[in-house]
Design an enzyme around this catalytic site. Structure first.
Site, PDB file in Angstrom:
ATOM      1  N   ASP A 293       0.876  -1.175   0.000  1.00  0.00           N
ATOM      2  CA  ASP A 293       0.000   0.000   0.000  1.00  0.00           C
ATOM      3  C   ASP A 293       0.915   1.228   0.000  1.00  0.00           C
ATOM      4  OD1 ASP A 293      -2.215   1.801   0.399  1.00  0.00           O
ATOM      5  OD2 ASP A 293      -3.307   0.176   1.351  1.00  0.00           O
ATOM      6  N   HIS A 327       1.024   1.896  -3.417  1.00  0.00           N
ATOM      7  CA  HIS A 327       0.076   2.825  -4.035  1.00  0.00           C
ATOM      8  C   HIS A 327       0.618   4.237  -4.105  1.00  0.00           C
ATOM      9  CE1 HIS A 327      -3.458  -0.040  -2.805  1.00  0.00           C
ATOM     10  NE2 HIS A 327      -2.685  -0.540  -3.735  1.00  0.00           N
TER      11      HIS A 327
END
Length: 525
Positions: A293, A327
């Protein structure tokens, strides 16, 4: 070539070269301790270990052009407690929790709890003030996989006089009950967590990553959770396979990471690398983060925490570090209702993340959700799909897709309206962009205040290598590919000496951008 001593520990030292290069020195150099060569490297930030406590040393930086020397003293150590002396086996099968915790509880001020070579299977451990937790080379602290073996940390407990509340845990910005983390510290000061060993949350085993957004008994643990601590330093460790966010400082001031390696599989859910929440004084130096992430996500809670326990995130420095996959390389928000200010990211390499600088917020965060004085400079982005995204319609939370959050028409400014203030990016090279160089979408009722881009070079992938994608996480916003700049609802946009190559645009798309007199972009085919 000069250097500075960044941190001295009981048995190690971290230095940083004083140059203007990014992550790497212009050439290889040697580090000597008392005249003995300890390592050769070309990294800007290095750690030398194997030293003795409370001892004076001379450190020498030796290059082909000469040498630079400095004298330092390692920290005092009162005692070294080997956990095997307390009964820990380190065989990877025996539950060593009680033995390690006994060593921690017995450790006096300025003492060190030591994990030597071995694999130590453990449930959550609770560290305390004025101690060092040392995981040595070839040692692994391995997390238990059974959630029933993890203590619970209640989110909120009323104080006895019923005038206040005691906050022990957090889940995505709210005071929710969560499992204790493999390494947990509450109200600790002068804490050091060091060594060349591994802290393995074992998140790839058990069921931590199955149905990750469903609460089962409690919310998933971090690997390291620092709650209301002060003066915490971490050095050299590898922290990996986290059940959820990897290292989560929470209302913790003066925390520094030196030469850490934080790693999680690319498909692991919500395994952010480093998520400081409502922290003041954060330093990340010489650290590599590669996760599933956001690499770094700066937060300050949701509306309740901002209202009842208000504390903004403040004074952040991230330098000479590698932020990979994931991300976002560095993300601000979205759970930042108490605000984020004074962030400087410099001399870093972002590699193969979805987004480089990622700023996200939404209606409902409140009047304290002000992001201001965020500066990125001297950055290399390597195959980052979208170098810059500023999104004020982020569709998180159960109501994230509601009309209130996603309405692109102007709504009244009220006590739930956030603000993005000043953001600056300068001296940045991005190669292998894919979807869009910059997407900045402010609220129609509260424009983004100021975006400054200076000395930016961006080159896109060839057309055949690009894939249209969702540039910002909001509803009813088109996928993009090969686009340069999309800015909407921005007060001031300053673009100076920006060069964009191999995109599909001949100019930026600006909608309700009030001031862009200094727009200076060169498009190259």
């Amino acid at each position: 070539m000069d250097f500075q001593i960044s941190a001295v520990f009981k048995r190690s030292i971290t230095i940083e070269l004083l140059n203007d290069t990014i992550c790497y020195a212009p050439s290889e150099y040697s580090i000597l301790i008392n005249g003995e060569e300890k390592l050769k490297t070309d990294l800007n930030v290095v750690t030398v270990d194997g030293l003795k406590p409370d001892t004076e040393y001379t450190i020498t930086l030796l290059t082909e052009n000469g040498k630079t020397e400095k004298i330092f003293n390692t920290e005092y150590e009162s005692v070294l407690l080997d956990v095997k002396a307390f009964g820990a086996s380190g065989d990877g099968e025996t539950d060593d929790t009680a033995f390690i915790q006994a060593a921690i509880n017995s450790c006096p001020d300025d003492g060190t709890v030591y994990l030597s070579k071995g694999v130590y299977l453990s449930r959550p451990l609770f560290l305390k003030s004025r101690m060092t937790f040392w995981v040595d080379d070839e040692a692994v602290l391995l997390g238990d996989t059974d959630r029933k073996h993890y203590p619970l940390l209640p989110g909120l407990t009323p104080t006895t006089d019923e005038k206040d509340e005691y906050n022990l845990s957090s889940w995505e910005g709210n005071p929710e009950t969560s499992f204790a983390s493999l390494i947990t510290a509450v109200n600790a000061e002068e804490l050091e967590i060091v060594g060349k060993g591994i802290i393995d949350g074992n998140g790839d085993k058990g069921d931590w990553w199955t149905d990750p957004k469903i609460k089962r008994i409690a919310w998933r643990p971090n690997t390291v959770f620092l709650n209301h601590c002060r003066h915490v330093r971490m050095q050299s460790l590898t922290v990996r396979n986290s059940p959820c966010w990897t290292i989560h400082p929470y209302y913790t001031d003066d925390i520094a990471l030196y030469n850490l390696n934080i790693w999680n599989p690319s498909d692991s859910p919500n395994t952010d690398g480093f998520d400081p929440e409502s922290c003041d004084g954060v330093l990340i130096l010489g650290t590599r983060i590669s996760v599933g992430d956001d690499c770094v996500a700066i937060k300050s809670g949701k509306y309740y925490m901002s209202d009842k326990h208000h504390k903004p995130a403040d004074h952040f420095i991230i330098r000479n570090s590698f932020l990979e996959r994931g991300h976002g390389s560095v993300t601000v928000g979205s759970e930042a209702a108490a605000g984020v200010k004074n962030v400087e990211v410099s001399r870093c390499i972002f590699k193969e993340t979805d987004r480089g600088l990622r700023i996200k917020t939404r209606r409902g965060r409140g009047p304290n959700a002000v992001y201001d004085n965020i500066v990125f400079r001297d950055i290399i982005m390597d195959h980052v799909h979208m170098p810059f995204t500023f999104n004020m319609f982020y569709f998180c939370d159960p109501d994230g897709h509601s009309e209130y959050v996603q309405d692109q028409g102007a709504r009244p400014v009220d006590d739930k309206t956030p603000l993005i203030g000043s953001v600056t990016a300068e001296n940045i090279v991005a190669k292998g962009a894919d979807q869009c160089m910059l997407v900045a979408y402010g609220l129609p009722e509260r424009f983004i205040e100021r975006i400054v881009f200076k000395n930016i070079k961006v080159s896109f992938l060839p057309k055949e290598a690009r894939k249209p994608g969702q540039t910002i996480m909001m509803d009813d916003f088109p996928e993009m590919t090969g686009k340069s700049i999309y800015a909407r609802n921005v007060k001031h946009l300053v673009v100076e000496n920006v060069e964009i190559s191999d995109c599909d645009d001949s100019g930026p798309e600006l909608i309700d951008v009030l001031d862009y007199d200094s727009l200076n972009i060169a498009y190259n085919s």
